[in-house]
Scaffold this motif. Structure first.
Motif, PDB file in Angstrom:
ATOM      1  N   GLY A 158       0.782  -1.237   0.000  1.00  0.00           N
ATOM      2  CA  GLY A 158       0.000   0.000   0.000  1.00  0.00           C
ATOM      3  C   GLY A 158       0.811   1.282   0.000  1.00  0.00           C
ATOM      4  O   GLY A 158       0.562   2.179  -0.822  1.00  0.00           O
ATOM      5  N   PRO A 159       1.809   1.435   0.908  1.00  0.00           N
ATOM      6  CA  PRO A 159       2.573   2.696   0.937  1.00  0.00           C
ATOM      7  C   PRO A 159       3.265   3.009  -0.389  1.00  0.00           C
ATOM      8  O   PRO A 159       3.194   4.152  -0.876  1.00  0.00           O
ATOM      9  CB  PRO A 159       3.592   2.448   2.050  1.00  0.00           C
ATOM     10  CG  PRO A 159       2.934   1.465   2.959  1.00  0.00           C
ATOM     11  CD  PRO A 159       2.172   0.560   2.041  1.00  0.00           C
ATOM     12  N   VAL A 163       2.461   6.235  -3.035  1.00  0.00           N
ATOM     13  CA  VAL A 163       3.414   7.288  -3.428  1.00  0.00           C
ATOM     14  C   VAL A 163       3.713   7.243  -4.919  1.00  0.00           C
ATOM     15  O   VAL A 163       3.980   8.291  -5.536  1.00  0.00           O
ATOM     16  CB  VAL A 163       4.715   7.192  -2.605  1.00  0.00           C
ATOM     17  CG1 VAL A 163       4.440   7.429  -1.130  1.00  0.00           C
ATOM     18  CG2 VAL A 163       5.426   5.855  -2.802  1.00  0.00           C
ATOM     19  N   THR A 164       3.675   6.061  -5.528  1.00  0.00           N
ATOM     20  CA  THR A 164       3.894   6.007  -6.974  1.00  0.00           C
ATOM     21  C   THR A 164       2.670   6.508  -7.739  1.00  0.00           C
ATOM     22  O   THR A 164       2.791   7.065  -8.835  1.00  0.00           O
ATOM     23  CB  THR A 164       4.235   4.577  -7.420  1.00  0.00           C
ATOM     24  OG1 THR A 164       3.226   3.672  -6.937  1.00  0.00           O
ATOM     25  CG2 THR A 164       5.582   4.140  -6.889  1.00  0.00           C
ATOM     26  N   ILE A 178       1.078  -2.495 -11.215  1.00  0.00           N
ATOM     27  CA  ILE A 178       1.658  -3.820 -10.970  1.00  0.00           C
ATOM     28  C   ILE A 178       1.431  -4.259  -9.528  1.00  0.00           C
ATOM     29  O   ILE A 178       1.089  -5.412  -9.261  1.00  0.00           O
ATOM     30  CB  ILE A 178       3.172  -3.805 -11.294  1.00  0.00           C
ATOM     31  CG1 ILE A 178       3.377  -3.634 -12.807  1.00  0.00           C
ATOM     32  CG2 ILE A 178       3.849  -5.079 -10.798  1.00  0.00           C
ATOM     33  CD1 ILE A 178       4.815  -3.412 -13.205  1.00  0.00           C
ATOM     34  N   LEU A 179       1.588  -3.321  -8.587  1.00  0.00           N
ATOM     35  CA  LEU A 179       1.387  -3.656  -7.178  1.00  0.00           C
ATOM     36  C   LEU A 179      -0.064  -4.033  -6.896  1.00  0.00           C
ATOM     37  O   LEU A 179      -0.341  -4.961  -6.130  1.00  0.00           O
ATOM     38  CB  LEU A 179       1.817  -2.477  -6.297  1.00  0.00           C
ATOM     39  CG  LEU A 179       3.319  -2.210  -6.219  1.00  0.00           C
ATOM     40  CD1 LEU A 179       3.590  -0.876  -5.513  1.00  0.00           C
ATOM     41  CD2 LEU A 179       4.030  -3.343  -5.492  1.00  0.00           C
ATOM     42  N   VAL A 180      -0.980  -3.322  -7.518  1.00  0.00           N
ATOM     43  CA  VAL A 180      -2.402  -3.642  -7.334  1.00  0.00           C
ATOM     44  C   VAL A 180      -2.710  -5.033  -7.888  1.00  0.00           C
ATOM     45  O   VAL A 180      -3.409  -5.832  -7.249  1.00  0.00           O
ATOM     46  CB  VAL A 180      -3.292  -2.585  -8.013  1.00  0.00           C
ATOM     47  CG1 VAL A 180      -4.750  -3.027  -8.009  1.00  0.00           C
ATOM     48  CG2 VAL A 180      -3.158  -1.246  -7.299  1.00  0.00           C
ATOM     49  N   LEU A 181      -2.167  -5.331  -9.060  1.00  0.00           N
ATOM     50  CA  LEU A 181      -2.355  -6.664  -9.633  1.00  0.00           C
ATOM     51  C   LEU A 181      -1.755  -7.741  -8.727  1.00  0.00           C
ATOM     52  O   LEU A 181      -2.324  -8.830  -8.573  1.00  0.00           O
ATOM     53  CB  LEU A 181      -1.713  -6.741 -11.021  1.00  0.00           C
ATOM     54  CG  LEU A 181      -2.408  -5.977 -12.156  1.00  0.00           C
ATOM     55  CD1 LEU A 181      -1.642  -6.168 -13.458  1.00  0.00           C
ATOM     56  CD2 LEU A 181      -3.852  -6.452 -12.321  1.00  0.00           C
ATOM     57  N   GLU A 182      -0.599  -7.425  -8.122  1.00  0.00           N
ATOM     58  CA  GLU A 182       0.051  -8.374  -7.221  1.00  0.00           C
ATOM     59  C   GLU A 182      -0.835  -8.677  -6.013  1.00  0.00           C
ATOM     60  O   GLU A 182      -0.983  -9.832  -5.601  1.00  0.00           O
ATOM     61  CB  GLU A 182       1.398  -7.804  -6.765  1.00  0.00           C
ATOM     62  CG  GLU A 182       2.258  -8.768  -5.976  1.00  0.00           C
ATOM     63  CD  GLU A 182       2.931  -9.786  -6.851  1.00  0.00           C
ATOM     64  OE1 GLU A 182       3.440 -10.767  -6.282  1.00  0.00           O
ATOM     65  OE2 GLU A 182       2.954  -9.625  -8.080  1.00  0.00           O
TER      66      GLU A 182
END
Length: 299
Positions: A158-159, A163-164, A178-182
């Motif tokens: 999340g953090p 920020v990205t 990509i992080l959300v998909l992960e």
């Protein structure tokens, strides 16, 4: 409130028992647990060594304290008797969740701070790789509690995702995506693994109940009874059989020949009589197998 994802819904007593097993699974993988502690503390420590900024030594201290807390919880759990642990499963799940979620959230904050401070170099790379390795291990290590995994995913990814997402450089928005998909992928994998765990635990419980019922039925018979497999191994033997031949201490599985020899010995037969008794049993079994083969070949 259900403690795990299961379909169909289980009866309350079954749910409580399975929940206890699921919580026990959280404390099973010590190797993965120890590696995550070392890797987690190493991330802010490496950032401090490479940047010399005091914020990272502060994060290292926080991570170290949380690691100590998690170790104390682990030790406390291992020293508590199993029956008591299972009765207090919710308490141990909460203890585990507090340490696990706080620990990975601090790691996620470390990576986000490195990104915000423009330390997109080796320190950020080390921390980011550590974070992604942690994300990959969550679904396997903590599949017993999908809610804990989801909270850890949010704290870990999340953090940096935040920020990205608000960064002026639009190229970094792909990292958010990509992080959300992960997170979505790991969440789905965890639910799948949890359902398999619940099914396996429920089936094992049902099989144990059936075995106990079968054993109770055998032991209630007035006749002595033993059953074996194709390899002349006695796999089932009821109490009446043990009492009738005074072979207390003998338990299945045991070979047919050894059982016959034991019966002969306990019946005060001579060595020759005991051997002849065992040979007679073996010959009877061999004859049964021969007749069975002939019947199958004719059919």
């Amino acid at each position: 409130m259900p403690k795990f994802d299961a379909s169909p819904q289980l009866e309350p007593d079954v749910q409580k028992e399975v929940h206890g097993d699921l919580v026990e699974s959280l404390f099973d993988s010590f190797g993965s647990f120890a590696a995550s502690l070392v890797g987690g503390v190493a991330a802010p420590a490496s950032a401090w060594l490479m940047t010399s900024e005091p914020i990272y030594i502060g994060l290292t201290i926080i991570m170290s304290l949380l690691a100590i807390y998690r170790i104390l919880v682990w030790l406390g759990h291992s020293k508590t008797p199993l029956v008591q642990r299972r009765n207090e499963a919710t308490k141990w799940e909460i203890y585990y969740a507090v340490g696990g979620i706080s620990f990975v959230t601090t790691l996620g904050l470390t990576v986000a701070i490195l990104f915000v401070r423009d330390h997109i170099d080796i320190a950020f790379t080390i921390s980011f790789v550590t974070m992604m390795a942690g994300v990959g291990a969550l679904s396997g290590r903590n599949a017993g509690s999908p809610k804990i995994v989801l909270a850890q995913l949010i704290g870990l990814c999340g953090p940096l995702a935040f920020v990205t997402a608000i960064d002026a450089d639009h190229r970094h928005h792909w990292l958010t995506f990509i992080l959300v998909l992960e997170v979505i992928s790991i969440k789905s994998t965890t639910r799948f693994l949890n359902r398999n765990l619940v099914t396996a635990l429920t089936n094992a419980r049902d099989a144990k109940i059936q075995r106990n019922r079968f054993k109770a039925a055998l032991n209630s018979m007035a006749q002595g009874l033993c059953m074996g497999d194709g390899g002349s191994i006695i796999t089932v033997m009821n109490h009446r059989m043990i009492e009738f031949f005074s072979i207390v201490g003998v338990t299945a599985p045991i070979s047919l020949q050894v059982l016959a020899w034991t019966i002969g010995k306990r019946s005060h037969m001579s060595e020759g009589e005991s051997k002849a008794f065992g040979d007679q049993w073996s010959a009877h079994r061999s004859e049964e197998r021969r007749v069975g083969k002939e019947c199958r070949s004719r059919w």
